[in-house]
Each structure stands twice: as C-alpha cells, then as structure tokens.
Design an enzyme around this catalytic site. Structure first.
Site, PDB file in Angstrom:
ATOM      1  N   GLU A 266       0.875  -1.185   0.000  1.00 46.33           N
ATOM      2  CA  GLU A 266       0.000   0.000   0.000  1.00 46.33           C
ATOM      3  C   GLU A 266       0.904   1.224   0.000  1.00 46.33           C
ATOM      4  OE1 GLU A 266      -3.642   2.008  -0.194  1.00 46.33           O
ATOM      5  OE2 GLU A 266      -3.000  -0.020  -0.722  1.00 46.33           O
ATOM      6  N   GLU A 296      -1.081   9.850  -5.803  1.00 44.59           N
ATOM      7  CA  GLU A 296       0.117   9.030  -5.597  1.00 44.59           C
ATOM      8  C   GLU A 296       0.637   8.456  -6.910  1.00 44.59           C
ATOM      9  OE1 GLU A 296      -1.679   6.697  -2.563  1.00 44.59           O
ATOM     10  OE2 GLU A 296      -1.317   8.228  -1.045  1.00 44.59           O
ATOM     11  N   ASP A 439      -7.315   2.742   2.786  1.00 40.46           N
ATOM     12  CA  ASP A 439      -6.814   1.468   3.320  1.00 40.46           C
ATOM     13  C   ASP A 439      -7.909   0.406   3.287  1.00 40.46           C
ATOM     14  OD1 ASP A 439      -4.554   2.964   3.938  1.00 40.46           O
ATOM     15  OD2 ASP A 439      -5.245   3.402   5.964  1.00 40.46           O
TER      16      ASP A 439
END
Length: 459
Positions: A266, A296, A439
C-alpha cells in the site's frame, strides 16, 4: 456463500506502520482564531513559500489554509518533536484511535472475522497496543525461548517504546472563513494530516523476528505491507534510507521463501522525490500488487521520469491519463495487479493473462467500495454485519459519466494486452470520518482478489 465470506476464510499478515490518530473536527471559529493569531498577510506569504514540512506553527497554519482553500486531502510531515506541546495547547482532540495503514487494516480484518490476522509493528507502546481491537483472531508475533509464538497485541506491548501521534484535521465542504479581505468557502470535505516523522520511529523488522518471516509467510494466504513513507533519507546514527530499504527487500524475500505468498504494497505519498524513487525501484518489482490513489500515481510517474503525464493527472484528473499511467507502471515494475482508488472511481489494471476475468475483477472492486461506504457511514466497521450498510449507499452521481469516459479511454488507448476494469465508488454524502477509507478499499480489494484466485485454484 458471498465473496466477503470467502475472503474471511483467509489468514493475512500486515506490517509495519501503526500510530495514534488524534482527530480534530475543525470548526469555522477555530480556523478563524488561527488566522487572527498569525495574521492573514503572514499566512499568505508562507502559503506562497509552500513549506513541505512543519518545523514551526506558521508552517502548519499556512498548509492547513491551503488545504481548506483547495478542499484536497493533504499530508505534511511534522519534523519538530517539540511542537507536540503547541498542538496539545491549541486543540482538543475529538477522537483518539488507531492510525497507520497496518494498524487500520489489522483492526478492519479482525472485526470482519477473518480466520487469522497477524499484525507487526516495530514499536508497540502500551498506548498503541490499547488501540487494537480485542478480538481472538488478532495476533502479534513474539519470540520466546527461541520460538515464534503469537499473542494479542495488548499482551505483547513493551514499556519504553516510542508512540507516533498523527494529528488529523477533518474539514467539511461549505465551511467559510475570512483570510484578510478574501472570504474562503471550503469546496470539498476532506482532511489535513500532520504526520509525525521522528528519528525514534523506524520501519523495520526486529533482528530477532527476521529469521521467522519464512514461517509467517508460509502460514498466511496474503501479506499487506505499508509504512515506507516513514523512512527518512538519513538518521543521526549513520543509517540511511538505503539501509532500511535493503532490509525491507530482505523481509519480502523471506516472507516468500517457503511459498510464493502474494504480497500487496500500500503506497502512500512520499514528499522527497529521491526517496520515492528508491521505494519504487527497490520494492515494487518484488511485490505482486500495489494500491494507491490518483495523486500518488502522479507522484510515482514523476519519479519514473514521466513528468508530463504526471502533470496532466495532477491538473486534469482524466481517467485516460490515470489508466495510461497504470499501464506504464505494471509494465515497468512487472506487477500482477495495480489498484488505483479515487473519490469517484476505483480501477484495476492487470496484464491480459491475469487468471481472473474482467467480471471477477469487477466483483472484487465492488466489495472494496461497499466496505469503504460502510466505514464512511459508520466511522468504523465493527462486525461482518456492518458490510450491509455499504450496500444501501448509492453509487456517486458521476458514475455514468465515469463509465462513459472509461469506454472512451479504452477506445483511445491500446488495452489489448491488459485487463482494465473500473467501477464508480459508493459515495457517502456526509461521512462520519474519511480516515482509513483508502486502506479499507485496498484491504477489501486485495483480500477479495485472493479469495477469487483461491476459488479458481490459483492460490
């Protein structure tokens, strides 16, 4: 038997980062008070300088106001340990709870009643250990008399271990405040995270546990690793990022030594470009799956040398650019699967020889957005039953637009050698909290992906 029930048959190991999240639900008067205290002109000057880390209170206020103006979630590292006192004197924390990807994922999977959840973090102070849910399926690895045993994290804490506190400022769309002569209205709900990045907190496996990683890898069905954003370029004891990345590589190879267990990484935002590049080149080629959000992937592409594509993703946020970036990433790093989550959609990009069909990949993403919607609605998932709450959350209003743009993107981009699957997200209008949603999506996607592989006899 539903897909979640199949996923719950799995055992998962997750490491490394846990912390205490101290959450503040921002009020207009609090923001206005900070602006009055520091002065609008002083804040605006510092905003133009755009500090990339927080060394003094003004850095914090400038970046917070910038986040509120854009309505974008942001994370900025706090490097000055002495500022703890300033924050604690200025803010009353509404909630203190588990933070850090490994900790959030461990609690989520334990509450969903997965068969076995093993969580490891190199720092386990009493306050941190108390943040883990009290579930009989949640374990922490401990070495006693040269043997590997498992205890509940609360039975394994160590006095004297450091605690990492991240402060999270949740903001709501529609908040207004005055910045000098300008009236600012916050365009989107989100959060501003002040993440503690201190010398004392390291990302590694203790030397005593390291030889037992092959045994751990053999005993689980999947591994979720995170927290590499906490590595610093160098430390006062002479160690540097290269040292910790070499150790991180060894960890992955040891986990895979006895069986080729699937490993998911992750990824979280790393401000330092050189460090970001090192994490990508060292670790991505060793793992099977990577999860990240759209900002990201833009950061990753920039580090790989695709600066124009990176800028396009940052500026326009077009689906075709994100998909193109994903194709580049799975090719250059030879990933089995890449999952990108954004506020409006989630996408899987794999090679065309992936064992799962597009329909199965779509099911996996569906489970992921349902879980995230349940978490956003309730603030926390406490039992498998909570999953049903997510099913009643509608797909976001841009869902049809997302599908149309995706079909256009597929026509324009050559996707024959790939499987690219996209679904709109279920979007909660007034989320109880936005912390941990990425998450939750990644954990839901990866574990359901593993469950579908197992169903096909591929795991």
């Amino acid at each position: 038997m539903g897909l979640l029930d199949e996923a719950r048959e799995l055992s998962i190991y997750t490491a490394y980062n846990t912390n205490v999240d101290a959450i503040v639900y921002l009020k207009e008067e609090t923001v206005q008070g900070l602006i009055n205290e520091f002065g609008a002109e002083t804040i605006q000057r510092r905003m133009e300088e755009y500090p990339r880390q927080i060394n003094e209170p003004l850095d914090f206020v400038a970046r917070l106001v910038h986040a509120l103006k854009t309505g974008k979630p942001m994370e900025v590292p706090l490097i000055n340990e002495e500022l703890h006192m300033w924050f604690d004197s200025h803010f009353k924390y509404d909630v203190e709870r588990m933070g850090g990807q490994a900790g959030i994922i461990a609690n989520l999977l334990a509450n969903l009643n997965f068969r076995k959840v093993l969580v490891y973090t190199p720092h386990l102070a009493k306050k941190q250990a108390a943040m883990f849910v009290n579930k009989p399926n949640l374990f922490y690895p401990v070495i006693e008399d040269g043997r590997l045993i498992f205890k509940h994290p609360y039975e394994a804490y160590r006095d004297g271990d450091p605690v990492k506190v991240n402060r999270i400022f949740e903001f709501r769309a529609g908040m207004t405040f005055k910045l000098g002569s300008e009236t600012v209205t916050v365009p989107f709900s989100g959060r501003f995270i002040v993440s503690a990045r201190f010398e004392s907190i390291r990302i590694y496996t203790e030397p005593g546990l390291k030889p037992f990683l092959p045994e751990i890898g053999e005993s689980v069905d999947g591994v979720i690793l995170s927290g590499y954003q906490g590595i610093k370029p160098r430390y006062s004891d002479g160690k540097d990022a290269n040292h910790y990345l070499r150790e991180a590589k060894k960890d992955i190879l040891l986990l895979k030594r006895e069986k080729d267990v699937k490993v998911h990484l992750e990824f979280a935002s790393i401000q330092n470009r050189e460090l970001r590049k090192k994490v990508i080149y060292n670790l991505f080629p060793l793992v099977d799956s990577v999860g990240m959000d759209e900002s990201e992937i833009a950061h990753v592409l920039n580090a790989l040398g695709y600066s124009k594509l990176s800028d396009r993703i940052f500026t326009y946020n077009r689906i075709e650019d994100t998909v193109l970036g994903g194709k580049i990433l799975i090719d250059e790093m030879n990933l089995e699967v890449l999952q990108i989550h954004t506020i409006y959609y989630i996408v899987y990009i794999t090679h065309a020889d992936n064992p799962l069909s597009e329909e199965k990949l779509r099911q996996s993403l569906g489970l992921a957005t349902n879980l995230a919607a349940a978490r956003a609605s309730l603030g926390e998932i406490r039992s498998p039953e909570d999953f049903k709450v997510g099913l009643s959350v509608p797909y976001n209003e841009r869902g049809e637009y997302v599908k149309l743009r995706f079909e256009e993107a597929k026509r324009r981009l050559r996707t024959k050698e790939y499987r690219v699957v996209i679904i709109p997200t279920r979007l909660v209008k007034n989320p109880v909290s936005t912390v941990g949603l990425g998450d939750t999506i990644s954990a839901g996607a990866f574990t359901s992906y593993l469950a579908l592989l197992r169903r096909k006899g591929e795991l």
